[in-house]
Design an enzyme around this catalytic site. Structure first.
Site, PDB file in Angstrom:
ATOM      1  N   HIS A   1      -8.981   0.235   4.091  1.00 49.34           N
ATOM      2  CA  HIS A   1     -10.005   0.237   3.740  1.00 49.34           C
ATOM      3  C   HIS A   1     -11.349   0.603   4.817  1.00 49.34           C
ATOM      4  O   HIS A   1     -10.793   0.152   6.289  1.00 49.34           O
ATOM      5  CB  HIS A   1     -10.588  -1.426   3.364  1.00 49.34           C
ATOM      6  CG  HIS A   1      -8.732  -1.987   2.590  1.00 49.34           C
ATOM      7  ND1 HIS A   1      -8.099  -2.532   2.118  1.00 49.34           N
ATOM      8  CD2 HIS A   1      -9.316  -0.710   1.210  1.00 49.34           C
ATOM      9  CE1 HIS A   1      -7.706  -2.761   0.798  1.00 49.34           C
ATOM     10  NE2 HIS A   1      -8.249  -1.674  -0.067  1.00 49.34           N
TER      11      HIS A   1
ATOM     12  N   VAL B   1     -11.274   5.073  11.546  1.00 53.18           N
ATOM     13  CA  VAL B   1     -11.949   6.394  11.360  1.00 53.18           C
ATOM     14  C   VAL B   1     -13.316   6.394  12.043  1.00 53.18           C
ATOM     15  O   VAL B   1     -14.398   5.525  11.891  1.00 53.18           O
ATOM     16  CB  VAL B   1     -12.183   6.836  10.478  1.00 53.18           C
ATOM     17  CG1 VAL B   1     -13.045   7.989   9.814  1.00 53.18           C
ATOM     18  CG2 VAL B   1     -10.595   6.660   9.805  1.00 53.18           C
TER      19      VAL B   1
ATOM     20  N   HIS C   1      -8.210   6.013  -4.953  1.00 58.69           N
ATOM     21  CA  HIS C   1      -8.005   4.913  -3.922  1.00 58.69           C
ATOM     22  C   HIS C   1      -7.501   4.527  -3.310  1.00 58.69           C
ATOM     23  O   HIS C   1      -6.624   4.895  -2.534  1.00 58.69           O
ATOM     24  CB  HIS C   1      -9.145   3.488  -4.877  1.00 58.69           C
ATOM     25  CG  HIS C   1      -9.137   2.150  -3.696  1.00 58.69           C
ATOM     26  ND1 HIS C   1     -10.249   1.484  -2.446  1.00 58.69           N
ATOM     27  CD2 HIS C   1      -8.441   1.645  -2.914  1.00 58.69           C
ATOM     28  CE1 HIS C   1      -9.789   0.490  -1.659  1.00 58.69           C
ATOM     29  NE2 HIS C   1      -8.347   0.755  -2.510  1.00 58.69           N
ATOM     30  N   GLU C   2      -5.963   4.291  -4.317  1.00 56.77           N
ATOM     31  CA  GLU C   2      -5.414   3.805  -4.316  1.00 56.77           C
ATOM     32  C   GLU C   2      -4.313   5.114  -3.310  1.00 56.77           C
ATOM     33  O   GLU C   2      -3.037   5.397  -2.338  1.00 56.77           O
ATOM     34  CB  GLU C   2      -4.311   3.954  -4.932  1.00 56.77           C
ATOM     35  CG  GLU C   2      -4.606   2.378  -5.645  1.00 56.77           C
ATOM     36  CD  GLU C   2      -4.233   0.929  -5.314  1.00 56.77           C
ATOM     37  OE1 GLU C   2      -3.396   1.425  -4.019  1.00 56.77           O
ATOM     38  OE2 GLU C   2      -4.813   0.406  -5.224  1.00 56.77           O
TER      39      GLU C   2
ATOM     40  N   TRP D   1     -13.912  -1.426   5.945  1.00 55.90           N
ATOM     41  CA  TRP D   1     -14.009  -2.533   7.349  1.00 55.90           C
ATOM     42  C   TRP D   1     -13.312  -2.996   7.537  1.00 55.90           C
ATOM     43  O   TRP D   1     -13.404  -3.590   8.753  1.00 55.90           O
ATOM     44  CB  TRP D   1     -14.555  -3.936   6.050  1.00 55.90           C
ATOM     45  CG  TRP D   1     -13.205  -4.504   4.362  1.00 55.90           C
ATOM     46  CD1 TRP D   1     -12.681  -5.745   5.209  1.00 55.90           C
ATOM     47  CD2 TRP D   1     -12.732  -3.768   3.449  1.00 55.90           C
ATOM     48  NE1 TRP D   1     -12.329  -5.654   4.243  1.00 55.90           N
ATOM     49  CE2 TRP D   1     -12.200  -4.881   3.358  1.00 55.90           C
ATOM     50  CE3 TRP D   1     -12.962  -2.732   3.034  1.00 55.90           C
ATOM     51  CZ2 TRP D   1     -11.273  -4.611   2.261  1.00 55.90           C
ATOM     52  CZ3 TRP D   1     -12.885  -2.918   2.021  1.00 55.90           C
ATOM     53  CH2 TRP D   1     -11.492  -3.477   0.932  1.00 55.90           C
TER      54      TRP D   1
ATOM     55  N   HIS E   1      -4.472   4.687   0.375  1.00 55.10           N
ATOM     56  CA  HIS E   1      -3.893   4.978   0.887  1.00 55.10           C
ATOM     57  C   HIS E   1      -2.388   5.697   1.295  1.00 55.10           C
ATOM     58  O   HIS E   1      -2.247   5.265   2.434  1.00 55.10           O
ATOM     59  CB  HIS E   1      -3.546   3.298   0.231  1.00 55.10           C
ATOM     60  CG  HIS E   1      -4.486   2.156   0.479  1.00 55.10           C
ATOM     61  ND1 HIS E   1      -5.388   2.191   1.447  1.00 55.10           N
ATOM     62  CD2 HIS E   1      -5.023   1.106  -0.627  1.00 55.10           C
ATOM     63  CE1 HIS E   1      -6.309   1.020   1.279  1.00 55.10           C
ATOM     64  NE2 HIS E   1      -6.159   0.928  -0.081  1.00 55.10           N
TER      65      HIS E   1
ATOM     66  N   GLN F   1     -18.188  -2.137   9.091  1.00 58.84           N
ATOM     67  CA  GLN F   1     -18.724  -3.032   7.464  1.00 58.84           C
ATOM     68  C   GLN F   1     -17.907  -4.307   7.627  1.00 58.84           C
ATOM     69  O   GLN F   1     -17.102  -4.740   8.314  1.00 58.84           O
ATOM     70  CB  GLN F   1     -18.530  -1.759   6.477  1.00 58.84           C
ATOM     71  CG  GLN F   1     -18.670  -2.733   4.703  1.00 58.84           C
ATOM     72  CD  GLN F   1     -18.337  -2.153   3.590  1.00 58.84           C
ATOM     73  OE1 GLN F   1     -19.277  -1.098   3.746  1.00 58.84           O
ATOM     74  NE2 GLN F   1     -17.755  -2.755   3.146  1.00 58.84           N
TER      75      GLN F   1
ATOM     76  N   ASP G   1     -16.123   2.052 -10.138  1.00 62.00           N
ATOM     77  CA  ASP G   1     -16.219   3.184 -10.141  1.00 62.00           C
ATOM     78  C   ASP G   1     -17.814   4.471 -10.055  1.00 62.00           C
ATOM     79  O   ASP G   1     -17.394   5.312  -9.744  1.00 62.00           O
ATOM     80  CB  ASP G   1     -15.625   4.180 -11.689  1.00 62.00           C
ATOM     81  CG  ASP G   1     -13.537   3.358 -10.971  1.00 62.00           C
ATOM     82  OD1 ASP G   1     -13.945   2.697 -10.012  1.00 62.00           O
ATOM     83  OD2 ASP G   1     -12.821   3.745 -12.127  1.00 62.00           O
TER      84      ASP G   1
END
Length: 998
Positions: free
Chosen positions: A257, A272, A247-248, A259, A251, A278, A308
């Site tokens: 994110h 995107v 995840h990081e 949403w 970024h 969301q 996860d």
């Protein structure tokens, strides 16, 4: 404890991402408020549009290139994992094993290439957009110096745990150049599971993307790093498959994110197209389909907040965005060509410049010997090297060096050049190896090294900088090229100060910014004193900070300086907290800080760095920075501590609090005047250094009347004239009152009370006054008309004996309405020495706590019972003391009138309160014991009889000092029937019926 899932720290136009690991709900992200802030400012929309258009163009260029028949090669990214531990053995605690690091690298490679085993769990509807990013993460095979490396660095941290606000300190523990390595710091991170620095867009004017290379990378909690699929690692159950790093790093490569951080409004975007709209983040691991914004959410995406084991895909649009960033963004585009990807190969004759010893980044003006450290990186011994030095682009010397004995492989040696002169200003010094062992050097990549040198100007002492302008000789250090120190109008436009805007510094929590003075010399100074003004209003519980660091010999590395001042949060605050951006409006919102630097006198060149620490709180202001190089004798009389405004001791010692606002003071003369009679006392061996204070007890002085005027004056510090004598004198009024009483006690101010109770003001201002209110008499303080801010009206009880009580409480009624912008305060204080000192604060109220929510800008007076509030305070901590005094103190902020009435002391923590003279409970009584509660008009001795229906006295008791107590009454042999409780005082008889049942 619950962990926030992620924090995106330096986002291009996006802010903090804070998330809880709760399976039920996620903590709200700071990104939401930050987007609203940007929209309100209206200045960043065009920059956002430009950045996204830039991304779009780059993506279209990439798409065209991918369709030209050529195969795209896998991009490799060198990774260095800095394990910041607490001194544990390798493989234990925070010092995680190598296998855990290797496990995480494996997870990244599978997730990004979509080789993850759970890719099969991607819902069918999302399979058409599920995509792989052809990138390979590789533990670095050589370090920045070119030596072989495992890509894992282990460092014992300077702290046992870390938060995001420790960003600078954490990353300074261990760092490799961010243009060559993806830095991942693994530590005991306690406030988030991880956070990341976003890539730079390459466009000007994007105020919220950090350019700070020294903090670029990713931070992950050690308990969320790696996967239990690869070993029995100690990981948080919901985050035990390594997806926090997935995840990081998303970024890190520019993903938002999914949403769009829109606070559940279905209006956000992650820029995107193939990620469904969301509303808000998704926690836990819901069942598919999970509908938000009228579509099935892609909660399986790595850029959501699910557990996860619920994450399994990136989309083609996300991959295209990451490809664009890694091919174009600074410190991302250089990673695939980093030397860290290759195992080092030694060359025959390879001399490299390991470091520049002199000059450093900071240098004082003068002549210096340029010095470098040369290392043998080759396989042959090195006996000679020809090295060139350039200053500001001009060759100043080419010199042949002979090493005797020769440098063996990996051995280092220092070489020096001819002295070079440096004047004030910015210079560039570059060194280059030209020949090694008389031939062309085998590897040119380590042959050159340069240094930018700031040579500060010199300022003469004393100096005072009031910031009507920011001189060019004062340097601002702004590592992230974002908000920093600047000049701002203060005090309602009458002043200009140096300001640090932390209120709007949301996405850069943990950043530091500094402003440094020119160089000053203390080599001939007998003493030195720094003074400056600071203003700060805390925002909620934020812990913004300000440090003053003393830098020596023109070294600009703040981490190597001496911290001479450090205040954070509430200790830094100079005024009340504020929920809006703070700008001081007047002198009362500033504080003058004094720092004695005499310990550094006679030691040469120094600079001062004023360093802000951002916790996204509120703005910091500094002004009037002054430094003198001579002894300044400036003593301040801060407070007369004792005697208090009311005491029973006619020979009370006088205790004062003194402060040194100058340089070291060893002796002092004190003049004490009581009722016109002056005595002198000389204090010696004080050793009171600057910026410290001390309580001093003076000789006792007799109090000769009811109201005593006491004046204390400080003179002749170290036999010298005081630098600022206006703060050397204080006067107070002390009332000598020996009246005493016992509890229980009631005071309703309806009769004479001032012989026992004392009304006073230690400074002669407004006092409590008796006034009719709603057919009663109450006390009030007229603060509506009181222009003396800080004025204190005192109401003090007689000396009370608490020795007969095992528990106690105080009840009273108050009435007050707040006035806009004013903060009157009410205190109840306790003294255990008959009033000589009031050391305990029993109760304090201000604002809504004082007013009960009422507000009025008109003169306040209660007009109904609803305008009164009842308050209760436990006093059990005072029992067993015979000389208790209670003070009711109202402190004026030019607000409104305050009323108090019906002060009552009970010998119980939770008394039964009644409106009639006595009450019996339970009644009827079944057991042998009932209770009788009294509420007599005044304290009386009482005869208590229980009489049967024919007039026989069943039991009798003599009760002393009865007022408001509850007494148990036992009827062990009384048969069922009707009885009468008969209470006899000196002037009245009360009779109540009592029924006894089986």
């Amino acid at each position: 404890m619950p962990y926030p899932r992620c924090l995106v720290k330096y986002i291009c136009l996006i802010a903090l991402v804070v998330v809880s690991t709760s399976l039920v709900a996620q903590d709200r992200c700071g990104v939401i408020e930050y987007k609203k802030l940007l929209q309100n400012q209206g200045t960043v929309k065009e920059d956002t549009k430009q950045f996204e258009e830039w991304i779009y163009r780059k993506m279209q260029d990439k798409l065209r290139r991918s369709n030209d028949g050529r195969t795209q090669a896998t991009l490799q990214v060198p990774v260095v994992v800095h394990v910041i531990h607490n001194g544990e053995a390798i493989g234990t605690g925070k010092n995680i094993p190598d296998a855990q690091v290797i496990s995480q690298i494996s997870v990244l490679n599978k997730d990004y290439k979509r080789l993850n085993d759970d890719a099969s769990q991607t819902p069918t509807e999302f399979l058409p957009v599920a995509s792989s990013f052809d990138v390979e993460f590789v533990l670095a095979m050589q370090d920045p110096e070119g030596l072989a490396s495992s890509g894992i660095v282990r460092v014992k941290g300077s702290k046992t745990s870390w938060t995001m606000s420790d960003n600078y300190e954490l990353k300074s523990q261990s760092y490799w150049p961010a243009e060559d390595y993806l830095n991942i710091w693994v530590c005991n991170l306690t406030d988030f599971l991880g956070y990341s620095q976003f890539p730079v867009s390459g466009l000007p004017g994007l105020e919220n993307s950090s350019t700070n290379r020294l903090t670029d990378g990713v931070v992950i909690a050690f308990s969320a790093f790696g996967s239990v699929d690869d070993g029995a690692f100690t990981l948080i159950n919901a985050y035990n498959k390594g997806r926090t790093a997935t995840h990081e790093i998303g970024h890190f490569f520019g993903l938002n994110h999914i949403w769009g951080d829109d606070d559940n409004a279905c209006t956000g975007t992650d820029y995107v197209d193939d990620t469904p709209n969301q509303a808000g983040s998704t926690g836990g691991c819901p069942t598919h389909p999970h509908v938000t914004c009228d579509v099935n959410s892609m909660f399986q995406n790595y850029l959501d907040y699910t557990n996860d084991n619920c994450m399994n895909l990136f989309t083609a649009g996300q991959v295209s965005r990451m490809q664009t960033v890694i091919q174009n963004s600074p410190r991302r585009a250089s990673l695939p060509t980093s030397h860290g990807l290759n195992a080092p190969v030694p060359f025959a004759n390879d001399a490299g410049i390991k470091s520049i010893v002199i000059p450093g980044t900071g240098l004082c003006a003068g002549n210096f010997l340029p010095t470098i450290e040369v290392r043998n990186y080759g396989s042959n011994d090195i006996s000679t090297a020809r090295i060139q030095i350039k200053k500001d682009g001009v060759v100043t010397e080419t010199k042949n060096f002979t090493f005797s004995p020769a440098l063996t492989p990996l051995e280092s040696g220092s070489v020096m050049f001819t002295p070079t002169s440096f004047t004030s200003g910015t210079h560039n010094v570059a060194f280059q190896v030209l020949l090694t062992n008389g031939v062309t050097d085998g590897l040119t990549s380590n042959n050159t090294l340069s240094q930018t040198v700031d040579v500060p100007q010199i300022i003469t002492l004393p100096f005072l900088q009031d910031f009507t302008a920011l001189p060019a000789s004062w340097k601002v250090y702004n590592p992230d090229q974002n908000l920093t120190w600047h000049l701002e109008s203060t005090n309602n436009g009458t002043n200009t100060s140096l300001a640090m805007d932390l209120f709007n510094y949301e996405d850069h929590v943990g950043e530091i910014d500094a402003v440094t003075t020119p160089v000053f010399n203390l080599s001939t100074a007998p003493a030195a004193l720094l003074k400056f003004d600071v203003a700060y209003s805390r925002f909620e519980s934020s812990n913004d900070g300000l440090k003053v660091v003393l830098l020596s010999n023109c070294n600009t590395d703040i981490g190597l300086g001496t911290v001479i001042y450090s205040k954070f949060g509430s200790s830094l605050a100079t005024t009340s907290a504020s929920s809006s951006g703070f700008v001081p409006t007047g002198p009362d919102e500033w504080r003058t800080e004094v720092i004695d630097l005499s310990a550094y006198a006679g030691q040469g060149n120094f600079q001062l760095a004023f360093v802000s620490y951002n916790d996204w709180g509120n703005n910091i202001f500094i002004d009037n920075i002054g430094l003198t190089a001579s002894a300044i004798h400036d003593v301040v009389l801060k407070k007369i501590i004792s005697p208090s405004p009311v005491t029973c001791d006619d020979h009370s010692p006088i205790t004062v609090r003194i402060a040194n606002a100058g340089t070291l003071i060893s002796s002092l003369k004190v003049l004490t005047t009581v009722n016109g009679v002056t005595s002198t006392q000389v204090l010696t061996n004080l050793n009171l250094v600057g910026n410290t204070e001390r309580d001093i007890t003076l000789n006792p002085t007799a109090l000769t009347r009811t109201d005593n005027d006491i004046k204390v004056e400080l003179t002749e510090p170290d036999g010298d004239i005081d630098f600022f004598p206006d703060n050397n004198t204080l006067s107070v009024i002390t009332v000598l009152n020996t009246a005493s009483d016992i509890i229980p006690l009631r005071q309703d101010f309806s009769g004479s009370f001032q012989d026992a109770w004392t009304i006073t003001n230690p400074h002669g201002g407004k006092v409590w006054e008796a006034i009719p209110v709603l057919n009663n008499t109450a006390l009030y303080v007229n603060d509506y008309d009181n222009t003396q801010k800080g004025d204190m009206a005192w109401l003090v009880s007689p000396t009370l004996d608490f020795t007969a009580a095992t528990e106690a409480s105080l009840h009273f009624e108050q009435s007050y309405a707040g006035r806009v912008g004013k903060l009157d305060r009410f205190y109840i204080l306790a003294s255990l020495d008959c009033g000589n000192t009031f050391g305990d604060t029993l109760y304090t109220a201000a604002g809504a706590n004082l007013s009960g929510g009422r507000a009025s800008n008109d003169r306040w007076k209660p007009t109904s019972d609803a305008d009164w509030d009842k308050r209760e305070i436990t006093l059990t901590s005072l029992v067993n003391n015979s000389e208790v005094r209670i003070a009711f103190v109202f402190v004026n902020d030019q607000g409104n009138n305050f009323y108090i009435d019906n002060i009552e002391f009970f010998v119980s923590e939770d008394p039964m309160e009644i409106n009639e003279p006595l009450a019996i409970y339970p009644n009827p009584v079944v057991d042998e014991t009932t209770n009788i509660t009294f509420n007599l008009p005044e304290r009386k001795n009482v005869t208590l009889d229980i009489v049967d229906a024919v007039g026989r006295v069943m039991t009798t008791q003599q009760l002393s000092n009865v007022l408001n107590q509850t007494y148990p009454v036992s009827l062990p042999y009384a048969p069922t029937g009707i009885y009468f409780v008969k209470v006899i005082t000196d002037n009245k008889v009360y009779v109540r019926k009592l029924i006894r049942r089986k």
